[in-house]
Structures are given as structure tokens and as C-alpha cells.
Design a protein around this motif. Structure first.
Motif, mmCIF file in Angstrom:
data_model
loop_
_atom_site.group_PDB
_atom_site.id
_atom_site.type_symbol
_atom_site.label_atom_id
_atom_site.label_comp_id
_atom_site.label_asym_id
_atom_site.label_seq_id
_atom_site.Cartn_x
_atom_site.Cartn_y
_atom_site.Cartn_z
ATOM 1 N N LYS A 197 0.826 -1.205 0.000
ATOM 2 C CA LYS A 197 0.000 0.000 0.000
ATOM 3 C C LYS A 197 0.861 1.256 0.000
ATOM 4 C CE LYS A 197 -3.768 2.258 2.509
ATOM 5 N NZ LYS A 197 -4.652 2.185 3.705
ATOM 6 N N ASP A 198 1.926 1.243 0.813
ATOM 7 C CA ASP A 198 2.838 2.392 0.860
ATOM 8 C C ASP A 198 3.544 2.581 -0.475
ATOM 9 O OD1 ASP A 198 2.204 2.881 3.508
ATOM 10 O OD2 ASP A 198 3.818 1.604 4.274
ATOM 11 N N LYS A 216 1.135 4.059 -2.977
ATOM 12 C CA LYS A 216 0.865 5.471 -2.674
ATOM 13 C C LYS A 216 2.014 6.356 -3.131
ATOM 14 C CE LYS A 216 -0.528 8.520 1.118
ATOM 15 N NZ LYS A 216 -0.818 8.613 2.575
#
Length: 358
Positions: free
Chosen positions: A8-9, A12
Motif C-alpha cells: 500500500k505504501d 501510494k
């Protein structure tokens, strides 16, 4: 202890790169949808839609003070234009002399020199500079100025480097730059100055990046529909490797030189320099040059500065070799640009932290 980066990081932080790769995959699945002959009518939706929208948003976003300040940064503008129109063609000539030792097709090498003579891009350099939090105003200014200069300098550079004569539709090129870049910019500034609208409730940056992704998608659709070149697999592999090596070398060179000139350029300026000085005509791409290559065979071909080649004459044996580097340079600069955004942003923040008082 190093912090573990979750998927997810990563998404992003590198969403633009992931989105670019997704656009390439979608274009490969069904390229006819986004091609010039497809239902999306990209000859209008890209030029007068996506590109104009990007510069309209830039007009909203730019501060008037930053525009005035950018006009005074003559060292920055001079560096970018000299790197684009002088250093790159010279470097390309030296580079192909190195490549000749490996027996690469001589007409492919001519194609590499042709790429080196092209003007800078417009929208892609601006959006990537903004995404990396660089000097967006300088990117816009130099992209537009470079495009206008390319009308005169590119034909002369081709003549000097390849011995070719060039006919450029001056009026239509100026009109297109004016209608798709300058007018949307001026309109955005006028709305910002004369009204209370500031776009705070609208994700303008995301919309602008989505417009760029649409341009990238349609560009790759056209790329995948290009007819077979008839080149050997070895020629294609050598060309891809050579163009990639050329681009990486130019990126490193522009970054090293500009970042060492700390008294002249800020870190934000360096980011604009890296994108504006090394990319070649990416998204505006409607510069049309009719080139007559002076050689034993007279070869006529039409290409656009995106560059997406339209093979106008199929009967000439060397046309595909010259065209190949132009086709390869475009997707590789997009992918490399997407890879660099997060790294340049991190470098920018680290440079700013160093200047903060302890």
C-alpha cells in the motif's frame, strides 16, 4: 531498524509509475480503442482536450509572482535550451561513434541522431516536474520556448547532423502551440486573477496527472499499431539498449551538472532541468516535418514529435531503421520519468532538510 514498506505504501508513493505501466498494458490489450482511427477521436480529445486541460490547470495553479521570477532566470533557461539543442546532438554524434564498434545498423544510428535533434516535450515534462515537486513554472516556460525554437533549430540541426533538407509548416505549428498551450495558460491565470475561484475543493493535480495518463495511453495505442518494421530481432534489441543507455547517460549528465551549480539552481530547478532538457517531444507532438534525406536513395517520411511515426511510404528499404529509435525513445522516456518521480521528490526533500537550522 529499517521500516518495512508495505504494498500500500509503495503504491501510494509510486502510483504514477504504476498507472503508466497500467496504461501500457491496457493499450497493448486493445490498441485500436485509443488509436487515431479509434472511437476516442484522439486527434481532438488529446490535442484540444487533455493537453489543453493540463495547461488550463497549470494556469490556475501558478502564482503570478513565480511567473515573473521565472522570466528572470535566464541562466536556467539558457542551460536547458543549450543542453537540448546543442549538447544532446553533439553527445549523440559521439555516442554513435562508440556504437559503430558493435556493428549496429548505420541507418538506426541515423535515427538516433534524428531523435537528438528533436525539440523538448511540452506536457509530459511539466506534469512530471510537478509530480516531483520541481519548478513547474520553469518547466512550462522552457517547454513552450523550446517548442517554438524547435521550429527553426530542429531543421537546421537535422541539416547539420544528417545533411537533410526540411520543410516545416510554421504557421500551423505556431497556431497549435498558441491554441493548446498559451491560451489555456492565459485563461487559467485570468480566471484566477479576475475571480475568487482557486480550485481548492477540486483535486487539480490529480486531474492533470490523469490527463497525462490519457495522453500516454493513446500514444501507446498508436505505438502498438505501427506496422512491422522488417528489422531483425538483433537490430531491435540493439536499438532499445542503445536508446535506453543514451537516455540514462543524459539524465545523469544533466543532473550532475545542474546539481553541482548550487549558486545558480535550486533543487526544484534541477528537477525541471532533468525532465525538460533530456526528454524529446512527448505529448503535444504535432510538429510535422517532411524530410528528404540526401543519400543514394531519396527517402521521404513523415513523423510527429510525440514521436509516433506514421509510415507514409512503405517502399523504401531504410525507412524502418531510421524510424525505430524515434519509436523506442518515447516509451522509454515515459517509463524512466515515472521511475524518477519519487526518487527526485525524496532528493528534493533531503536537500531542503539540510538547509533547515538545527
Amino acid at each position: 531498524m529499517r521500516q518495512r514498506i508495505t504494498p500500500k505504501d509503495f503504491l501510494k508513493k509510486n502510483w504514477l509509475l504504476v498507472a503508466i505501466l497500467a496504461c501500457i498494458c491496457l493499450a497493448g490489450v486493445y490498441p485500436k480503442l485509443g488509436s487515431k482511427e479509434g472511437p476516442l477521436k484522439t486527434e481532438f480529445s488529446v490535442k484540444y482536450g487533455a493537453v489543453s486541460l493540463m495547461f488550463l490547470i497549470s494556469g490556475f495553479s501558478l502564482k503570478t509572482d513565480s511567473i515573473i521570477h521565472t522570466f528572470r532566470q535566464y541562466k536556467l533557461h539558457l542551460f536547458i535550451q543549450l543542453f537540448t539543442f546543442v549538447l544532446i546532438p553533439i553527445y549523440a554524434q559521439c555516442f554513435i561513434k562508440f556504437l559503430t564498434m558493435f556493428g549496429i545498423n548505420g541507418w538506426v544510428l541515423k535515427g538516433i541522431v534524428t531523435v537528438a535533434c528533436m525539440p523538448p516535450p511540452v506536457s509530459s515534462a511539466v506534469i512530471l516536474t510537478r509530480a516531483a515537486q520541481g519548478n513547474e513554472t520553469a518547466a512550462i516556460f522552457n517547454s513552450v520556448i523550446g517548442s517554438f525554437l524547435g521550429i527553426i533549430i530542429t531543421p537546421l540541426s537535422l541539416l547539420l547532423n544528417l545533411g537533410s533538407t526540411t520543410i516545416v509548416p510554421l504557421f500551423s505549428t505556431v497556431m497549435q502551440l498558441t491554441s493548446t498551450v498559451l491560451l489555456p495558460l492565459a485563461l487559467g491565470q485570468a480566471i484566477k486573477t479576475l475571480t475568487s475561484f482557486r480550485g481548492h475543493q477540486i483535486p487539480l493535480n490529480t486531474i492533470s496527472q490523469c490527463a497525462l495518463l490519457f495522453v500516454i495511453y493513446t500514444t501507446f495505442c498508436d505505438t502498438f499499431l505501427v506496422p512491422e518494421t522488417g528489422l531483425s530481432a538483433l537490430d531491435v534489441i540493439f536499438t532499445i539498449f542503445s536508446v535506453l543507455l543514451l537516455q540514462i547517460a543524459l539524465i545523469i549528465l544533466s543532473f550532475k551538472i545542474s546539481s553541482s551549480m548550487k549558486k545558480s539552481f535550486t533543487p526544484a530547478d534541477v528537477i525541471a532541468i532533468v525532465f525538460c532538457s533530456t526528454h524529446k517531444s512527448l505529448t503535444l507532438g504535432k510538429f510535422t516535418f517532411l524530410i528528404k534525406v540526401v543519400s543514394k536513395l531519396n527517402i521521404f517520411f513523415l513523423f510527429s514529435g510525440i514521436p509516433i511515426l506514421k509510415i507514409m511510404f512503405h517502399g523504401y528499404s531504410h525507412l524502418s531503421q531510421i524510424s525505430l529509435p524515434l519509436l523506442v525513445y518515447h516509451p522509454t522516456q515515459i517509463i524512466l520519468g515515472g521511475l524518477m518521480v519519487s526518487q527526485l521528490k525524496d532528493w528534493l526533500h533531503s536537500q531542503r532538510r539540510r538547509k533547515l537550522p538545527v
